[in-house]
Write an enzyme that holds these catalytic residues in place. Structure first.
Site, PDB file in Angstrom:
ATOM      1  N   ASP A 106       0.711  -1.502  -0.144  1.00 28.02           N
ATOM      2  CA  ASP A 106       0.012   0.023   0.193  1.00 28.02           C
ATOM      3  C   ASP A 106       0.997   1.185  -0.079  1.00 28.02           C
ATOM      4  OD1 ASP A 106       0.493   0.989   2.874  1.00 28.02           O
ATOM      5  OD2 ASP A 106      -0.937  -0.748   3.457  1.00 28.02           O
ATOM      6  N   TYR A 107       0.109   2.433  -0.190  1.00 21.59           N
ATOM      7  CA  TYR A 107       0.942   3.656  -0.582  1.00 21.59           C
ATOM      8  C   TYR A 107       1.771   3.968   0.713  1.00 21.59           C
ATOM      9  CZ  TYR A 107       1.140   8.847  -1.494  1.00 21.59           C
ATOM     10  OH  TYR A 107       1.494  10.115  -1.841  1.00 21.59           O
TER      11      TYR A 107
END
Length: 247
Positions: A106-107
């Site tokens: 994820d980011y």
């Protein structure tokens, strides 16, 4: 393929444009042509001499490549982003092949991310039954006791998922700052797996990094760096995943 015949959906998946399952649906939907003729039969076999088109676009016969990227925080594990944020492929400008990430981080998570244009290899590694160790280091808010941490191995319900870690190790505890650093080993990787798991326990993740993928480590790489996998590394990962899937 060296004139060896293979199933059409496998050839499409190996090109990296989609998974084998989606390739099968494209064939059924009449979106695939072989030598100018629409093919809807899943058992169709083709060789390297055949011209295959998907949605009117010829299938490119490029060699398979395999890369490991040290994904920094603040980068999307995708090929494009509708919010115009930086994506992993922006870090790999010298790679000319059409690669895509195997799974995602994820980011706000950093660490090892594998990319390839080999759809079969990607599907093999993402198979739910493969048991390649993926090791993460997480800094969490709070200091859970052993009983609470024991729930990580048993599984924690979050929405419709049961999230678990195969193993965990306490690396450090800071009671003054009320934080703990954990090493967590996963076999599967559901969406935001560790973050959701720890949130359910009441200890939100402050920082997360994937440090190992099977035998692969980040040794010699800085955030944003990448390198091709060696033939030995590719074979080892493929063999490990194949062994588990067959069982």
């Amino acid at each position: 393929m060296a004139n060896q015949s293979e199933r059409l959906q496998k050839v499409i998946a190996q090109s990296g444009i989609t998974s084998r399952r989606k390739a099968e649906q494209l064939i059924i939907d009449g979106k695939v042509r072989v030598n100018g003729q629409t093919v809807t039969e899943l058992g169709t076999k083709v060789t390297s001499d055949d011209e295959v088109e998907v949605n009117g676009v010829p299938l490119e016969k490029e060699s398979h490549v395999y890369y490991m990227l040290y994904k920094p925080r603040g980068v999307i594990s995708s090929l494009k982003d509708d919010k115009n944020r930086k994506v992993v492929i922006d870090l790999m400008e010298e790679v000319t092949e059409r690669v895509f990430p195997i799974g995602r981080l994820d980011y706000d998570t950093s660490g090892i991310l594998l990319l390839t244009n080999d759809g079969e290899f990607a599907n093999l590694l993402m198979h739910p039954k493969h048991e390649i160790d993926k090791v993460y280091v997480a800094k969490i808010k709070g200091v859970p006791d052993k009983k609470e941490l024991g729930k990580l191995r048993k599984g924690i319900k979050a929405d419709k998922d049961i999230l678990k870690a195969v193993n965990y190790t306490i690396l450090s505890t800071d009671k003054k700052k009320n934080t703990m650093v954990l090493e967590l080993t996963l076999h599967e990787g559901k969406n935001r797996h560790i973050r959701r798991m720890m949130e359910q326990l009441g200890y939100p993740v402050m920082k997360l990094k994937r440090e190992k993928y099977g035998m692969l480590t980040l040794d010699g790489l800085k955030p944003g760096d990448y390198r091709p996998l060696t033939p030995k590394e590719i074979k080892q990962i493929r063999n490990q995943a194949s062994k588990i899937v067959k069982e």
